[in-house]
Design a protein around this motif. Structure first.
Motif, PDB file in Angstrom:
ATOM      1  N   UNK A  23      35.654 -18.509 -75.385  1.00 53.52           N
ATOM      2  CA  UNK A  23      35.808 -17.057 -75.447  1.00 53.52           C
ATOM      3  C   UNK A  23      35.797 -16.604 -76.897  1.00 53.52           C
ATOM      4  N   UNK A  24      34.978 -15.613 -77.174  1.00 57.83           N
ATOM      5  CA  UNK A  24      34.833 -15.092 -78.539  1.00 57.83           C
ATOM      6  C   UNK A  24      35.491 -13.727 -78.660  1.00 57.83           C
ATOM      7  N   UNK A  25      36.084 -13.493 -79.807  1.00 59.31           N
ATOM      8  CA  UNK A  25      36.641 -12.180 -80.102  1.00 59.31           C
ATOM      9  C   UNK A  25      36.402 -11.868 -81.574  1.00 59.31           C
ATOM     10  N   UNK A  26      36.369 -10.583 -81.880  1.00 60.33           N
ATOM     11  CA  UNK A  26      36.194 -10.173 -83.266  1.00 60.33           C
ATOM     12  C   UNK A  26      34.767 -10.242 -83.774  1.00 60.33           C
ATOM     13  N   UNK A  27      33.804 -10.535 -82.879  1.00 55.06           N
ATOM     14  CA  UNK A  27      32.398 -10.568 -83.274  1.00 55.06           C
ATOM     15  C   UNK A  27      31.577  -9.824 -82.230  1.00 55.06           C
ATOM     16  N   UNK A  28      30.387  -9.401 -82.640  1.00 58.36           N
ATOM     17  CA  UNK A  28      29.446  -8.827 -81.674  1.00 58.36           C
ATOM     18  C   UNK A  28      28.733 -10.001 -81.028  1.00 58.36           C
ATOM     19  N   UNK A  29      29.287 -10.442 -79.906  1.00 61.68           N
ATOM     20  CA  UNK A  29      28.888 -11.720 -79.316  1.00 61.68           C
ATOM     21  C   UNK A  29      27.389 -11.805 -79.043  1.00 61.68           C
ATOM     22  N   UNK A  30      26.814 -10.706 -78.563  1.00 61.64           N
ATOM     23  CA  UNK A  30      25.425 -10.771 -78.084  1.00 61.64           C
ATOM     24  C   UNK A  30      24.413 -11.048 -79.194  1.00 61.64           C
ATOM     25  N   UNK A  31      24.819 -10.891 -80.457  1.00 61.10           N
ATOM     26  CA  UNK A  31      23.883 -11.152 -81.555  1.00 61.10           C
ATOM     27  C   UNK A  31      24.052 -12.555 -82.129  1.00 61.10           C
ATOM     28  N   UNK A  32      24.951 -13.324 -81.490  1.00 59.24           N
ATOM     29  CA  UNK A  32      25.200 -14.672 -81.981  1.00 59.24           C
ATOM     30  C   UNK A  32      24.471 -15.719 -81.156  1.00 59.24           C
ATOM     31  N   UNK A  33      23.709 -16.581 -81.817  1.00 60.74           N
ATOM     32  CA  UNK A  33      23.330 -17.829 -81.183  1.00 60.74           C
ATOM     33  C   UNK A  33      24.566 -18.706 -81.145  1.00 60.74           C
ATOM     34  N   UNK A  34      24.781 -19.379 -80.022  1.00 62.30           N
ATOM     35  CA  UNK A  34      26.006 -20.162 -79.826  1.00 62.30           C
ATOM     36  C   UNK A  34      25.683 -21.621 -79.548  1.00 62.30           C
ATOM     37  N   UNK A  35      26.575 -22.476 -79.938  1.00 64.95           N
ATOM     38  CA  UNK A  35      26.352 -23.894 -79.723  1.00 64.95           C
ATOM     39  C   UNK A  35      27.617 -24.620 -79.311  1.00 64.95           C
ATOM     40  N   UNK A  36      27.415 -25.756 -78.690  1.00 70.20           N
ATOM     41  CA  UNK A  36      28.485 -26.717 -78.416  1.00 70.20           C
ATOM     42  C   UNK A  36      28.170 -27.991 -79.213  1.00 70.20           C
ATOM     43  N   UNK A  37      29.164 -28.473 -79.914  1.00 70.78           N
ATOM     44  CA  UNK A  37      29.064 -29.697 -80.685  1.00 70.78           C
ATOM     45  C   UNK A  37      30.186 -30.623 -80.233  1.00 70.78           C
ATOM     46  N   UNK A  38      30.085 -31.891 -80.567  1.00 74.68           N
ATOM     47  CA  UNK A  38      31.159 -32.823 -80.231  1.00 74.68           C
ATOM     48  C   UNK A  38      31.302 -33.879 -81.300  1.00 74.68           C
ATOM     49  N   UNK A  39      32.539 -34.384 -81.391  1.00 74.93           N
ATOM     50  CA  UNK A  39      32.826 -35.501 -82.284  1.00 74.93           C
ATOM     51  C   UNK A  39      33.516 -36.584 -81.481  1.00 74.93           C
ATOM     52  N   UNK A  40      32.811 -37.695 -81.316  1.00 69.79           N
ATOM     53  CA  UNK A  40      33.384 -38.846 -80.617  1.00 69.79           C
ATOM     54  C   UNK A  40      34.185 -39.681 -81.606  1.00 69.79           C
TER      55      UNK A  40
END
Length: 113
Positions: A23-40
């Motif tokens: 969940x995002x707040x404080x940004x104009x979400x629709x103009x953001x490319x979003x990603x999921x990253x992980x650290x094993x």
């Protein structure tokens, strides 16, 4: 204040499924490319999946066919549906605004019998 907060992590058996939310707040979400990253454990952080502002997606080879990234601009939320989970998917999963280089604190996913 810009904030990304992940949820949905936990312990799951091999072959199981989890759905992560960010969940995002404080940004104009629709103009953001979003990603999921992980650290094993013992490894560098890596990109898992990315979704552009118009819904184009790309995935790491290791998760193709098992993970699906999606977004709901009305809810300012990005999701990661994870199926057929494997022990090697165990990691801390981070949500990121690719556009503004903002990270969430992460959520732990553990795949173990």
């Amino acid at each position: 204040q810009v904030q990304l907060v992940e949820s949905g992590g936990g312990l799951v058996q091999p072959g199981g499924s989890l759905r992560l939310s960010c969940a995002a707040s404080g940004i104009i979400f629709r103009i953001n490319s979003m990603g999921w990253h992980r650290r094993a454990p013992g490894k560098e952080r890596e990109l898992v999946a990315r979704i552009s502002t118009d819904g184009m997606t790309n995935y790491a080879d290791s998760v193709k066919g098992r993970f699906t990234i999606s977004r709901d601009n009305a809810k300012n939320t990005v999701y990661l549906e994870m199926n057929n989970l494997k022990p090697e998917d165990t990691a801390i999963y981070y949500c990121k605004s690719e556009t503004f280089d903002i990270w969430g604190p992460g959520t732990q996913v553990t795949v173990s019998s």
